[in-house]
Write a protein that holds these residues in place. Sequence first.
Motif, short mmCIF file in Angstrom:
data_model
loop_
_atom_site.label_atom_id
_atom_site.label_comp_id
_atom_site.label_asym_id
_atom_site.label_seq_id
_atom_site.Cartn_x
_atom_site.Cartn_y
_atom_site.Cartn_z
N ALA A 148 -29.15 58.01 -29.12
CA ALA A 148 -30.53 57.95 -30.26
C ALA A 148 -31.36 58.91 -28.95
N GLU A 149 -32.15 58.89 -28.52
CA GLU A 149 -32.42 59.66 -27.48
C GLU A 149 -33.15 61.59 -27.87
N GLY A 150 -30.99 61.62 -27.76
CA GLY A 150 -30.82 63.42 -27.79
C GLY A 150 -30.94 63.52 -29.19
N THR A 182 -33.33 62.17 -31.42
CA THR A 182 -34.46 62.39 -32.33
C THR A 182 -35.30 63.28 -31.18
N SER A 183 -34.68 64.14 -30.32
CA SER A 183 -34.99 65.15 -29.61
C SER A 183 -33.96 66.80 -29.61
N ARG A 184 -32.87 65.94 -30.98
CA ARG A 184 -32.54 67.03 -31.86
C ARG A 184 -31.97 68.69 -30.29
N ALA A 185 -31.50 67.53 -29.07
CA ALA A 185 -30.64 68.06 -28.07
C ALA A 185 -29.61 67.36 -28.36
N TRP A 186 -28.46 68.31 -28.43
CA TRP A 186 -27.39 67.33 -29.02
C TRP A 186 -26.35 67.25 -28.41
N GLU A 187 -26.51 67.85 -26.78
CA GLU A 187 -25.41 68.11 -25.53
C GLU A 187 -26.23 67.32 -25.21
N LYS A 188 -27.07 66.11 -24.81
CA LYS A 188 -27.19 64.99 -23.97
C LYS A 188 -27.18 64.27 -25.74
N ALA A 189 -27.33 64.22 -26.44
CA ALA A 189 -27.18 62.65 -27.08
C ALA A 189 -25.49 62.66 -27.13
N ALA A 190 -24.71 63.57 -26.74
CA ALA A 190 -23.38 63.20 -26.94
C ALA A 190 -22.91 62.43 -25.83
N ARG A 191 -23.62 63.30 -24.11
CA ARG A 191 -23.60 62.27 -23.01
C ARG A 191 -24.16 61.67 -23.50
N GLY A 212 -26.00 50.03 -21.28
CA GLY A 212 -25.49 50.77 -20.86
C GLY A 212 -26.64 52.25 -21.31
N GLN A 213 -27.58 51.55 -22.05
CA GLN A 213 -28.87 52.61 -22.45
C GLN A 213 -29.83 52.91 -21.54
N GLY A 214 -29.90 52.14 -20.42
CA GLY A 214 -30.72 52.86 -18.75
C GLY A 214 -29.69 53.25 -17.89
N ALA A 215 -27.93 53.34 -18.24
CA ALA A 215 -27.43 54.04 -17.42
C ALA A 215 -27.39 55.35 -17.92
N VAL A 216 -28.02 55.43 -19.21
CA VAL A 216 -27.79 56.65 -19.94
C VAL A 216 -28.55 57.66 -18.58
N THR A 217 -30.36 57.04 -19.01
CA THR A 217 -31.29 57.48 -17.87
C THR A 217 -31.00 57.61 -16.35
N ARG A 218 -30.52 56.88 -16.33
CA ARG A 218 -29.93 55.97 -14.87
C ARG A 218 -31.62 56.07 -13.90
#
Length: 408
Positions: free
Chosen positions: A152-154, A156-165, A228-234
Amino acid sequence: MNNQQPPESDEEHILEVDLEQDEEALPPVTSAPEAGGEVLVIEPEHLRDLSPARAKTPPADLYPRVAVPPAMEKADKAGKTAVGPADLVGVLNTMLIGAIGGFIAWLLVEPFITDPPAGAPPEQRLLVYVLGAMGLFAACLGGMIGMALGSAEGLTSRAWEKAARGALLGLGIGTAGGFVGGVIGQAVYGGLTQAFGPAPGTPGPPTVAQIAARGLGWALVGLFVGIGQGAVTRAQRKMVNGLIGGLLGGLAGGLLFDPLAAVVAFAARLTGGTVGGEVSRLVAIVVMGAACGVAIGLVEQVRKEAWLRIVEGPLTGKQFIVYRSPTIIGASPKCDITLALDKLVAPQHATITHQGARYLLGDLGSPTGTRVNGRPVRTHLLRSGDRISIGQTTMIFAERAIRGEGQA
């Protein structure tokens, strides 16, 4: 003897003066030379109104300005944390993304589910088989919803690599946690059904105990989705937010499963038709995904301590919550706050560091610099309402209002 003066250099001579230096730290002015000499003395107050431009000013109209409602800016400047219309946009986004994840999960699991004929007694199966099947079912739910929300974060920010990770990490944690939650939930459901439910094969609506047990099982699945959502941002705080939100969202989806199935069946009878279990499962699973998204989004809004809202630039209206210290801002998808669409933002442009009760903004030597309230800065202690300009993006910084401060 050649008395000609050497030609003047074409290079412009620039005197660099640090305007932030204290007067006491300035070198002392030497006494005047012998009679007839002249001395030019520059006092600090003569330089107060000068604003040296250390960074290149970006072009004015690279991105069109989008009007931001005054009420939004006023709330951010005051540091109010009440969830308003602007914040609900982000919550609705996570709700929609969670619902899409639930729909994908339904598409994957439905071909492997066979409903028994109406009135047929339940098929007797080994406990290990039942627990394993429910574990796989819940693993698919947790994995797909976790994958969707993790991206979701990636997105909405249109950062596709971040979205995939984020999607891959959400998929892994959601799948593993969903399996554990499904097995435990099925064990609890089976135990409560035997203790308080109707006799096997007896038709009738589910009991309160059955509904509660299903809610508990789905809550465990949602809990791991949220982690899992928190683990994405550590980020520990975001992990707690996800845990609370996922738990509440999964619980809501589980509690609504049987009532929604009854509503769907009743609506079908009113139209003279019938529906199978696949429709009930579709509605319930999509609702669970949406509930997880809503709950996680609302918990984040209620518990946020400091945040940035973009008021100018390609992501106008988007809000970023400050979770980590330091929080890195830049165009790289590895940054905590990614501004990938702004071509004047450096890969790692600036940081926000939590120092005691305050937040310190620091420029990382970016080519275009960082400005606060229109003034170039290297470091700056932030206050609610400060306008941070990075490239062509302008953000309003806000932090939770303290009693007696930041009131409108």
